[in-house]
Design a protein around this motif. Structure first.
Motif, short mmCIF file in Angstrom:
data_model
loop_
_atom_site.label_atom_id
_atom_site.label_comp_id
_atom_site.label_asym_id
_atom_site.label_seq_id
_atom_site.Cartn_x
_atom_site.Cartn_y
_atom_site.Cartn_z
N LEU A 178 0.83 -1.21 0.00
CA LEU A 178 0.00 0.00 0.00
C LEU A 178 0.86 1.26 0.00
O LEU A 178 0.52 2.26 -0.65
CB LEU A 178 -0.93 -0.01 1.22
N HIS A 179 1.96 1.23 0.72
CA HIS A 179 2.85 2.39 0.76
C HIS A 179 3.40 2.73 -0.62
O HIS A 179 3.62 3.92 -0.92
CB HIS A 179 4.01 2.13 1.73
N ASP A 180 3.63 1.73 -1.44
CA ASP A 180 4.23 1.98 -2.75
C ASP A 180 3.33 2.78 -3.68
O ASP A 180 3.81 3.36 -4.67
CB ASP A 180 4.62 0.65 -3.42
N PHE A 181 2.04 2.85 -3.39
CA PHE A 181 1.13 3.65 -4.22
C PHE A 181 1.41 5.15 -4.09
O PHE A 181 0.93 5.93 -4.90
CB PHE A 181 -0.33 3.36 -3.84
N LYS A 182 2.18 5.54 -3.09
CA LYS A 182 2.49 6.97 -2.93
C LYS A 182 3.35 7.47 -4.09
O LYS A 182 3.44 8.68 -4.34
CB LYS A 182 3.18 7.22 -1.60
N ASN A 183 4.00 6.53 -4.81
CA ASN A 183 4.82 6.91 -5.96
C ASN A 183 3.98 7.17 -7.21
O ASN A 183 4.52 7.58 -8.24
CB ASN A 183 5.84 5.80 -6.24
N VAL A 184 2.67 6.91 -7.10
CA VAL A 184 1.75 7.19 -8.21
C VAL A 184 1.00 8.48 -7.86
O VAL A 184 0.22 8.48 -6.91
CB VAL A 184 0.77 6.03 -8.44
N PRO A 185 1.22 9.57 -8.56
CA PRO A 185 0.62 10.87 -8.20
C PRO A 185 -0.89 10.81 -7.99
O PRO A 185 -1.41 11.47 -7.09
CB PRO A 185 0.98 11.76 -9.39
N ALA A 186 -1.60 10.01 -8.77
CA ALA A 186 -3.05 9.95 -8.66
C ALA A 186 -3.51 9.34 -7.35
O ALA A 186 -4.66 9.54 -6.92
CB ALA A 186 -3.62 9.14 -9.83
N TYR A 187 -2.63 8.59 -6.68
CA TYR A 187 -3.01 7.90 -5.45
C TYR A 187 -2.34 8.46 -4.19
O TYR A 187 -2.73 8.13 -3.07
CB TYR A 187 -2.63 6.41 -5.54
N SER A 188 -1.35 9.33 -4.35
CA SER A 188 -0.47 9.68 -3.23
C SER A 188 -1.18 10.35 -2.05
O SER A 188 -0.71 10.25 -0.91
CB SER A 188 0.66 10.61 -3.72
#
Length: 408
Positions: free
Chosen positions: A237-247
């Motif tokens: 879940l933390h890795d989604f912060k690297n996707v601007p749409a999800y951060s």
């Protein structure tokens, strides 16, 4: 204080310590330290290594030489010192040995806390069957509370999670010395047991029977799956912060809170187990557990924190069935199929295969597979393929066990 309240406080802190770092250590490893996946796999093996021998050794000590509540306190105080030193470690090899030392101190406290609770309730004329479950459930609440504290204070990737765990461990260590006395009942007696019997290793003779050999091997293989979401769920879940749409989404900012739904579900599915056992029997309940693991991983594979958030939540809810149904049905299978004289050591063997050898196998294998096949050149992870691989693994186990049982 009322004895039940004192034991409730003990259980709350017992699992608060574990919850402070168990789910979030992956985030600390990958995002703070940026160490490799193959090396991370061995970190979760420490629980398995410690589970193989330490609970039995601690049991012998508390039976013959040291009060259980005092041994509980000593273990937590020593564990507190180790946890406090973890942030000082700057390389993965040393980190492994330090976390292993912590687990050597922590894993025996799981059984010691049960011994303290049972003894205190019996000595106060309480009904263990009636009074212990409401006390134990506060352990799970403590685990959830720790996840929330670490997440809401922004410490999922920080070394502060170890300081939080260390502080509570120290407090519990001191508090344990005030708990009701649990003296060693075998003190002064001449032991007639061999070393093999004392460690419960006689149960390994069950491997001579095909049904037990298959059951324990299967338990080890499925036990490997138990470690996977603990090790990688929060990092996923933390890795989604690297996707601007999800951060900026809630699930990305506070993933440990989302993952705590798994522990909440765990407490609820415990209540459903009697119904499922009466309705379907042990084998089907175990099969439901295997299929639940397939869904647990499969939903993660296609989830995201926006439109796919429902998949993440559903996966966490299903975790309760996957975890509880396997552990309870497995222990009941042992209880009903093994001779009464060997049931205690057989239950220990079941736990050893799941939390010991299973954890070792799952930790080493998953770390190596992720590092070799699913880590991209920029060190990001192909999470969809990772979860599909894990789901396929548990599906193969389910089909194999279904054929073994010949359930139509």
């Amino acid at each position: 204080m009322n004895v039940k309240f004192r034991l409730t406080l003990m259980n709350f802190m017992q699992f608060f310590i574990w919850g402070s770092w168990l789910i979030t250590i992956g985030v600390y490893w990958f995002q703070n330290k940026q160490w490799s996946g193959s090396e991370f796999g061995i970190i979760f093996s420490t629980m398995g290594i410690a589970s193989i021998f330490m609970p039995a050794i601690a049991g012998i000590i508390s039976d013959r030489w040291v009060n259980a509540e005092k041994l509980l306190g000593i273990m937590h105080i020593l564990g507190s010192l180790v946890l406090f030193s973890l942030p000082l470690v700057d390389n993965p090899s040393t980190f492994f040995w330090v976390i292993l030392l912590n687990m050597i101190f922590y894993m025996p406290t799981l059984s010691l806390s049960i011994t303290v609770a049972y003894t205190a309730l019996k000595n106060n004329n309480k009904d263990i069957i009636k009074d212990y479950p409401p006390i134990r459930i506060w352990g799970t609440i403590g685990f959830i509370a720790a996840l929330w504290v670490v997440s809401l204070t922004g410490n999922e990737a920080s070394s502060n999670q170890f300081y939080i765990a260390s502080a509570v461990s120290l407090f519990l260590g001191i508090y344990a010395f005030t708990l009701p006395k649990c003296p060693p009942l075998a003190k002064g007696e001449v032991s007639t047991k061999s070393f093999v019997d004392a460690l419960g290793l006689r149960a390994f003779s069950l491997f001579k029977q095909r049904k037990f050999a298959v059951f324990f091997l299967f338990s080890m293989l499925l036990g490997a799956a138990l470690q996977l979401t603990n090790a990688y769920g929060d990092t996923f879940l933390h890795d989604f912060k690297n996707v601007p749409a999800y951060s900026d989404l809630l699930a990305v900012k506070y993933p440990a809170i989302i993952m705590s739904i798994s522990q909440i579900s765990e407490t609820l599915f415990i209540l459903a187990i009697p119904f499922f056992l009466r309705k379907f029997g042990i084998k089907y309940v175990m099969l439901f557990s295997m299929l639940a693991w397939v869904l647990r991983f499969g939903l993660f594979a296609f989830a995201d924190p926006a439109g796919g958030l429902w998949m993440i939540v559903m996966s966490c809810i299903i975790y309760g069935m996957a975890f509880d149904f396997f552990n309870i049905s497995g222990s009941l299978f042992v209880e009903t199929q093994v001779d009464a004289k060997m049931r205690g050591s057989a239950q220990g063997l079941f736990m050893m295969m799941v939390n010991g050898f299973g954890a070792l196998f799952g930790s080493f294998t998953s770390g190596w597979i992720i590092e070799q096949y699913f880590t991209l050149p920029d060190q990001s992870k192909d999470w969809t393929s990772i979860w599909i691989t894990f789901a396929t693994y548990t599906l193969v186990l389910a089909v194999r066990q279904l054929k073994q049982w010949n359930i139509n």
